[in-house]
Design a protein around this motif. Sequence first.
Motif, short mmCIF file in Angstrom:
data_model
loop_
_atom_site.label_atom_id
_atom_site.label_comp_id
_atom_site.label_asym_id
_atom_site.label_seq_id
_atom_site.Cartn_x
_atom_site.Cartn_y
_atom_site.Cartn_z
N SER A 291 0.82 -1.22 0.00
CA SER A 291 0.00 0.00 0.00
C SER A 291 0.85 1.26 0.00
CB SER A 291 -0.94 0.02 1.21
OG SER A 291 -1.78 -1.12 1.23
N ILE A 292 2.12 1.13 0.32
CA ILE A 292 3.03 2.29 0.29
C ILE A 292 3.40 2.69 -1.13
CG2 ILE A 292 4.03 1.74 2.53
CD1 ILE A 292 6.49 0.64 0.82
N ALA A 293 3.10 1.85 -2.12
CA ALA A 293 3.62 2.08 -3.48
C ALA A 293 2.58 1.73 -4.54
CB ALA A 293 4.89 1.26 -3.68
N LYS A 294 1.38 2.26 -4.39
CA LYS A 294 0.32 1.97 -5.35
C LYS A 294 0.69 2.48 -6.74
CE LYS A 294 -3.05 2.46 -1.63
NZ LYS A 294 -4.05 3.36 -1.02
N GLU A 295 0.52 1.61 -7.73
CA GLU A 295 0.79 1.90 -9.14
C GLU A 295 2.26 2.21 -9.41
OE1 GLU A 295 -1.55 1.05 -11.14
OE2 GLU A 295 -2.86 0.76 -9.42
N ALA A 296 3.16 1.75 -8.56
CA ALA A 296 4.60 1.85 -8.87
C ALA A 296 4.98 0.72 -9.81
CB ALA A 296 5.41 1.75 -7.58
N GLY A 297 6.03 0.93 -10.59
CA GLY A 297 6.60 -0.15 -11.39
C GLY A 297 5.88 -0.49 -12.67
N GLY A 298 5.16 0.46 -13.25
CA GLY A 298 4.49 0.19 -14.51
C GLY A 298 5.47 -0.28 -15.58
N GLY A 299 5.13 -1.37 -16.26
CA GLY A 299 5.96 -1.88 -17.34
C GLY A 299 7.02 -2.87 -16.90
N LEU A 300 7.19 -3.08 -15.59
CA LEU A 300 8.19 -4.04 -15.12
C LEU A 300 7.64 -5.47 -15.19
CD1 LEU A 300 9.62 -2.25 -11.94
CD2 LEU A 300 10.49 -2.19 -14.30
N SER A 301 8.55 -6.43 -15.29
CA SER A 301 8.15 -7.83 -15.30
C SER A 301 7.77 -8.28 -13.90
CB SER A 301 9.31 -8.70 -15.79
OG SER A 301 10.36 -8.71 -14.84
N LEU A 302 7.18 -9.47 -13.80
CA LEU A 302 6.81 -10.02 -12.50
C LEU A 302 8.00 -10.09 -11.58
CD1 LEU A 302 4.78 -11.45 -10.62
CD2 LEU A 302 5.40 -13.60 -11.75
N ALA A 303 9.12 -10.62 -12.06
CA ALA A 303 10.32 -10.74 -11.23
C ALA A 303 10.83 -9.37 -10.80
CB ALA A 303 11.41 -11.50 -11.97
N GLU A 304 10.83 -8.41 -11.71
CA GLU A 304 11.31 -7.07 -11.38
C GLU A 304 10.41 -6.39 -10.35
OE1 GLU A 304 13.40 -5.75 -15.59
OE2 GLU A 304 11.23 -5.64 -15.38
N LEU A 305 9.13 -6.73 -10.36
CA LEU A 305 8.18 -6.12 -9.44
C LEU A 305 8.25 -6.72 -8.04
CD1 LEU A 305 5.01 -5.87 -11.71
CD2 LEU A 305 6.13 -3.94 -10.58
N VAL A 306 8.23 -8.06 -7.94
CA VAL A 306 7.95 -8.66 -6.63
C VAL A 306 8.91 -9.74 -6.19
CG1 VAL A 306 5.49 -8.13 -6.87
CG2 VAL A 306 6.34 -10.36 -7.60
N ALA A 307 9.87 -10.15 -7.02
CA ALA A 307 10.73 -11.27 -6.63
C ALA A 307 11.61 -10.88 -5.44
CB ALA A 307 11.60 -11.71 -7.80
N PRO A 308 11.65 -11.73 -4.40
CA PRO A 308 12.56 -11.44 -3.29
C PRO A 308 14.00 -11.79 -3.68
CG PRO A 308 11.38 -13.52 -2.92
CD PRO A 308 10.83 -12.93 -4.18
N PRO A 309 15.00 -11.10 -3.13
CA PRO A 309 14.88 -10.02 -2.15
C PRO A 309 14.93 -8.63 -2.76
CG PRO A 309 17.15 -10.74 -2.22
CD PRO A 309 16.40 -11.58 -3.24
N ASP A 310 15.16 -8.53 -4.09
CA ASP A 310 15.46 -7.22 -4.67
C ASP A 310 14.45 -6.72 -5.69
OD1 ASP A 310 17.84 -6.82 -3.20
OD2 ASP A 310 18.90 -8.22 -4.53
N GLY A 311 13.28 -7.36 -5.76
CA GLY A 311 12.22 -6.80 -6.58
C GLY A 311 11.82 -5.43 -6.06
N LEU A 312 11.19 -4.63 -6.91
CA LEU A 312 10.86 -3.25 -6.56
C LEU A 312 10.13 -3.16 -5.22
CD1 LEU A 312 10.69 -0.23 -7.27
CD2 LEU A 312 8.55 -0.75 -8.49
N LYS A 313 9.13 -4.01 -4.99
CA LYS A 313 8.35 -3.90 -3.76
C LYS A 313 9.24 -4.10 -2.53
CE LYS A 313 6.08 -7.22 -1.91
NZ LYS A 313 4.92 -8.05 -1.54
N HIS A 314 10.17 -5.04 -2.60
CA HIS A 314 11.02 -5.32 -1.45
C HIS A 314 11.98 -4.17 -1.18
CE1 HIS A 314 9.49 -9.41 -1.10
NE2 HIS A 314 9.57 -9.48 -2.42
N ARG A 315 12.48 -3.56 -2.23
CA ARG A 315 13.36 -2.40 -2.04
C ARG A 315 12.59 -1.25 -1.41
NH1 ARG A 315 14.52 -3.29 -7.49
NH2 ARG A 315 13.97 -1.16 -8.05
N LEU A 316 11.36 -1.03 -1.88
CA LEU A 316 10.56 0.07 -1.34
C LEU A 316 10.16 -0.20 0.11
CD1 LEU A 316 8.31 0.84 -4.43
CD2 LEU A 316 10.24 2.18 -3.59
N LEU A 317 9.85 -1.45 0.42
CA LEU A 317 9.49 -1.77 1.80
C LEU A 317 10.66 -1.52 2.75
CD1 LEU A 317 7.43 -5.05 1.26
CD2 LEU A 317 6.56 -2.90 2.19
#
Length: 339
Positions: free
Chosen positions: A55-81
């Motif tokens: 919820s801290i990053a709604k609509e972040a990462g448009g155009g990124l792949s699944l791995a780039e968005l959420v894969a641990p430990p360095d996907g976008l969501k994990h870096r933002l968290l």
Amino acid sequence: MILEGTILAGTEFEPIEGRVVVEDGTIQAIEEATVESDDIVLPAFVNAHTHIGDSIAKEAGGGLSLAELVAPPDGLKHRLLRQTSTEEKVAAMRRSLQFMQAGGTATCVEFREGGVEGVRAIREAADGLDIDPVVLGRETVDAMRLEEADGFGASGANDADFTEERAATAEAGKLFGIHAGEADPSDIDAAMDLDPDFLVHMVHPEPQHFDRVEEKETPIAVCPRSNLVTDVGLPPIREWLDRTTIALGTDNVMLNSPSMFREMAFTAKLCDVTATEVLRMATLGGAELAGLDYGCIEPGREAKLLVLDGDSDNLAGVRDPVRAVVRRAETSDVSRVLL
């Protein structure tokens, strides 16, 4: 307490004109009667798969792949968290929980990052609200010791060996869920070897996986909107429904609003499923997946209920209430949430 209107009763959501009688938080009776109310009374939703820390990053990462968005430990969501304070995460999660509650969601099954502190953060976010999340930690069992979480939510069998976590949850009598078959089928067999309480996604099964799931009767939480956003395809929901319990989830708040109305409408209009099946996925399917005693309106069940204004500008004139709930209704039609 008495709720009147068109009651979507039982596991088939049969429309009955009449009343639901509630006492001490339990459904006591369904009474057929002629009533003046245009309300539609249905079970509250169970959102079977969420990541609301996003919820801290709604609509972040448009155009990124699944791995780039959420894969641990360095996907976008994990870096933002990692970059966000606990206070900010708690505040953002509370907003999402409030949104879900207002839309008639009784429970979300949350895969919660951050170990014990992450579990405590969502508990704090939910404090004072009626929505009651089922919180599955995502760090090692040693770190969280299963003392404060309701179980463990594994990222996927290709990411790590979760044998220890599965054994610990089984011993503690708590839930173990795991992502599988989201991008490809390579992790499905290893995930199923863990004998999980439920699987998440299962977009890319191979023929033998249908048989394994059916044999074990393993529930599956599907997230069609998320799968489309991440471009991994859509799960074969029709085939899964013929074999096991299917529940509906909204997945990452970064990618989609946690709206069960939107998820139902999307699923009903894009997949080979009936409105009744979709409503069951959004209510009873999720409750069964999480071991909860609600999700349908029948005597003896917990009274987790949602009331829609059947005379709203959006719903007035509806001929098929189940189809209307699934394909047409919105949060603005909600007149009451009883949790």
